[in-house]
Design a protein around this motif. Sequence first.
Motif, mmCIF file in Angstrom:
data_model
loop_
_atom_site.group_PDB
_atom_site.id
_atom_site.type_symbol
_atom_site.label_atom_id
_atom_site.label_comp_id
_atom_site.label_asym_id
_atom_site.label_seq_id
_atom_site.Cartn_x
_atom_site.Cartn_y
_atom_site.Cartn_z
ATOM 1 N N LEU A 100 -2.015 6.462 7.751
ATOM 2 C CA LEU A 100 -2.533 5.093 7.757
ATOM 3 C C LEU A 100 -1.778 4.237 8.767
ATOM 4 N N ASP A 140 -10.947 -2.297 4.066
ATOM 5 C CA ASP A 140 -9.636 -1.642 4.079
ATOM 6 C C ASP A 140 -9.624 -0.439 3.136
ATOM 7 N N VAL A 165 0.826 -1.202 0.000
ATOM 8 C CA VAL A 165 0.000 0.000 0.000
ATOM 9 C C VAL A 165 0.860 1.252 0.000
ATOM 10 N N ARG A 200 0.932 -4.063 3.760
ATOM 11 C CA ARG A 200 0.209 -5.116 3.044
ATOM 12 C C ARG A 200 0.174 -4.868 1.545
ATOM 13 N N ASP A 255 0.663 -1.367 9.812
ATOM 14 C CA ASP A 255 0.420 -2.713 9.291
ATOM 15 C C ASP A 255 -0.333 -2.682 7.963
ATOM 16 N N LEU A 256 -1.205 -1.677 7.772
ATOM 17 C CA LEU A 256 -1.922 -1.546 6.509
ATOM 18 C C LEU A 256 -0.981 -1.106 5.398
ATOM 19 N N LEU A 313 -5.997 -6.608 0.289
ATOM 20 C CA LEU A 313 -6.966 -5.733 0.954
ATOM 21 C C LEU A 313 -8.396 -6.195 0.703
#
Length: 329
Positions: A286, A302, A267, A293, A289-290, A298
């Motif tokens: 953000l 998300d 991301v 990814r 952890d997002l 997602l």
Amino acid sequence: MPLKLPVPVPSLKNYHHVSLLKSPQLADRIMSKLRYDKIYNDQLQILDVYSSNLVFSLTLNNYLSPKQHILMEDRPEYVKYIRSYFEKLPDPASTTFEHVQSDPYNWQSYLDLTQLQPGFEKRDHIHSKFLFTGLCHLEGLVMQWMACMGNQNWIQKFGNVRMLLWIPQPTALKIMAPANTRERNKCSIVREAFSDSRVIAMPRNKLCNSFQDDVMDECIIFEEDDFSNPVHPMALVEFQPKDNDIEDMFTWDFITKNMMILKTKPVSESVKNLGPGAEEWFKSSLPADLLKRKVNSLEAHDFKVILDKFEEWPFKPETTIEFISDDRS
């Protein structure tokens, strides 16, 4: 007792390089599985597009006995076939069918359907008096119909209208792809965000192995020769739209489209596609952890998190509306 119409094995040959259902027995199996007769009542209105050889249309009508069943079909060979079928009936006027010789690809065709008035129903349930069905070989058109579930326009202006569609099997694979799969793409996010969907039936072929087990567990697997052209395999998918709280669908579409261009990247890298300065903004706003990814991992919720942060961005693009060429009137 409503009139039960004969469902002949069609004599039509392949036309326009499409594949047509030719097995009334398969149509019966599908309707028995769906049990729509327990869901809809005698006030049901059906809009049936690309009706072609009528095998599925007639079976649907026999099972549901709708108040109104509109066939929208303008391809010359099918128009001739439909007219011939009804002319041979002892009393054609006794059926609830109405043939409209309009092009389902043209948005104006739906605006002209002034006789279709199912009324609006709240979006906390599936519309109880309106069903949209058909056989569509055009993947791009299927994607546009799906987008209308989120935009709540077109036929979805009446509420959450169930769509029961025969579509290309490869298209069904894309639509049903879950997160963390190679097939994951924007249309599968649309499906996840704006509907509860399932594959009802598909042919027994190599492509079956690419679907997830939970999809296959619920699915009727039929033989390839139940359709007229196995080179173009078709699958039956049920879309049950659900309500959403996204206020700006243009921005949601902009974010999902542009991030999925780099779907195998994290991301933190894909947000660069959202505009100058996006990388710095999202890295600070953000969750860590997002950001780590990959985009194809997602899920719909998300993207909602990313959308909310995008809306807070002081320097977000002034417009996220992307204009496309559309030659339809």
